[in-house]
Design a protein around this motif. Structure first.
Motif, PDB file in Angstrom:
ATOM      1  N   UNK A 103      10.681  -0.645  -2.952  1.00  0.00           N
ATOM      2  CA  UNK A 103       9.836  -1.358  -3.593  1.00  0.00           C
ATOM      3  C   UNK A 103       9.588  -0.252  -4.966  1.00  0.00           C
ATOM      4  N   UNK A 104       9.595   1.060  -4.676  1.00  0.00           N
ATOM      5  CA  UNK A 104       9.346   2.002  -5.652  1.00  0.00           C
ATOM      6  C   UNK A 104      10.627   2.179  -6.514  1.00  0.00           C
ATOM      7  N   UNK A 139       0.822  -1.225   0.038  1.00  0.00           N
ATOM      8  CA  UNK A 139       0.036  -0.068   0.174  1.00  0.00           C
ATOM      9  C   UNK A 139       0.782   1.171   0.073  1.00  0.00           C
ATOM     10  N   UNK A 140       1.809   1.293   0.716  1.00  0.00           N
ATOM     11  CA  UNK A 140       2.713   2.464   0.798  1.00  0.00           C
ATOM     12  C   UNK A 140       3.385   2.648  -0.537  1.00  0.00           C
ATOM     13  N   UNK A 141       3.847   1.522  -1.121  1.00  0.00           N
ATOM     14  CA  UNK A 141       4.669   1.548  -2.328  1.00  0.00           C
ATOM     15  C   UNK A 141       3.818   2.214  -3.447  1.00  0.00           C
ATOM     16  N   UNK A 142       2.356   1.911  -3.119  1.00  0.00           N
ATOM     17  CA  UNK A 142       1.571   2.039  -4.490  1.00  0.00           C
ATOM     18  C   UNK A 142       1.233   3.850  -4.403  1.00  0.00           C
ATOM     19  N   UNK A 143       1.068   4.043  -3.014  1.00  0.00           N
ATOM     20  CA  UNK A 143       1.011   5.481  -2.631  1.00  0.00           C
ATOM     21  C   UNK A 143       2.093   6.358  -2.943  1.00  0.00           C
ATOM     22  N   UNK A 144       3.199   5.988  -2.816  1.00  0.00           N
ATOM     23  CA  UNK A 144       4.709   6.689  -3.015  1.00  0.00           C
ATOM     24  C   UNK A 144       4.976   6.713  -4.504  1.00  0.00           C
ATOM     25  N   UNK A 145       4.711   5.462  -5.158  1.00  0.00           N
ATOM     26  CA  UNK A 145       4.747   5.692  -6.664  1.00  0.00           C
ATOM     27  C   UNK A 145       3.589   6.651  -7.395  1.00  0.00           C
ATOM     28  N   UNK A 146       2.612   6.551  -6.797  1.00  0.00           N
ATOM     29  CA  UNK A 146       1.560   7.614  -7.240  1.00  0.00           C
ATOM     30  C   UNK A 146       1.956   9.049  -6.945  1.00  0.00           C
ATOM     31  N   UNK A 179       8.753   0.122  13.410  1.00  0.00           N
ATOM     32  CA  UNK A 179       7.782  -0.603  12.255  1.00  0.00           C
ATOM     33  C   UNK A 179       7.840   0.387  11.429  1.00  0.00           C
ATOM     34  N   UNK A 180       7.296   1.584  11.648  1.00  0.00           N
ATOM     35  CA  UNK A 180       6.875   2.795  10.654  1.00  0.00           C
ATOM     36  C   UNK A 180       8.224   2.739   9.708  1.00  0.00           C
ATOM     37  N   UNK A 181       9.292   2.923  10.495  1.00  0.00           N
ATOM     38  CA  UNK A 181      10.551   3.191   9.542  1.00  0.00           C
ATOM     39  C   UNK A 181      10.849   2.099   8.685  1.00  0.00           C
ATOM     40  N   UNK A 182      10.468   0.952   9.150  1.00  0.00           N
ATOM     41  CA  UNK A 182      10.643  -0.298   8.366  1.00  0.00           C
ATOM     42  C   UNK A 182       9.629  -0.420   7.249  1.00  0.00           C
ATOM     43  N   UNK A 183       8.461   0.286   7.343  1.00  0.00           N
ATOM     44  CA  UNK A 183       7.454   0.409   6.295  1.00  0.00           C
ATOM     45  C   UNK A 183       7.989   1.041   5.395  1.00  0.00           C
ATOM     46  N   UNK A 184       8.615   2.433   5.778  1.00  0.00           N
ATOM     47  CA  UNK A 184       9.025   3.459   4.947  1.00  0.00           C
ATOM     48  C   UNK A 184      10.158   2.923   4.013  1.00  0.00           C
ATOM     49  N   UNK A 185      11.254   2.122   4.565  1.00  0.00           N
ATOM     50  CA  UNK A 185      12.241   1.728   3.811  1.00  0.00           C
ATOM     51  C   UNK A 185      11.869   0.745   2.680  1.00  0.00           C
ATOM     52  N   UNK A 215       7.558   9.200   2.654  1.00  0.00           N
ATOM     53  CA  UNK A 215       7.424   7.817   2.970  1.00  0.00           C
ATOM     54  C   UNK A 215       7.735   7.488   4.530  1.00  0.00           C
ATOM     55  N   UNK A 216       8.643   8.278   5.157  1.00  0.00           N
ATOM     56  CA  UNK A 216       8.896   8.126   6.660  1.00  0.00           C
ATOM     57  C   UNK A 216       7.499   8.934   7.505  1.00  0.00           C
TER      58      UNK A 216
END
Length: 82
Positions: free
Chosen positions: A68-69, A12-19, A57-63, A35-36
């Motif tokens: 992925x992007x 989900x975060x990767x899709x939002x960041x790519x957009x 965990x949030x930093x892990x999601x961001x990285x 992302x962070x």
């Protein structure tokens, strides 16, 4: 089922960041900061509060979202040049 629950935030975060990356509203140099912020905010929401563990965990999601992007970007660029 646990794998899907742990993998969904990254996707989900990767899709939002790519957009966000595809628009011209935010400079590409600020994508890691976005992302962070998004990753940590989602983690706080998921955990029900701000804790040191939820911050990590949030930093892990961001990285993982940024990685992925970047992977998608380089894959598209490399396949388009051939």
């Amino acid at each position: 089922m646990d794998l899907i629950n742990n993998f969904a935030p990254y996707v989900g975060l990767a899709v939002v960041l790519y957009a966000i990356r595809q628009t011209s509203k935010v400079s590409n140099r600020y994508i890691p900061i976005v992302a962070i912020v998004l990753g940590v905010l989602y983690s706080f929401w998921e955990a029900g509060g701000a804790t040191p563990h939820s911050t990590l965990v949030g930093l892990k999601y961001a990285l993982l979202g940024i990685g992925t992007v970047a992977g998608v970007k380089y894959f598209i660029e490399s396949s388009g040049s051939k």
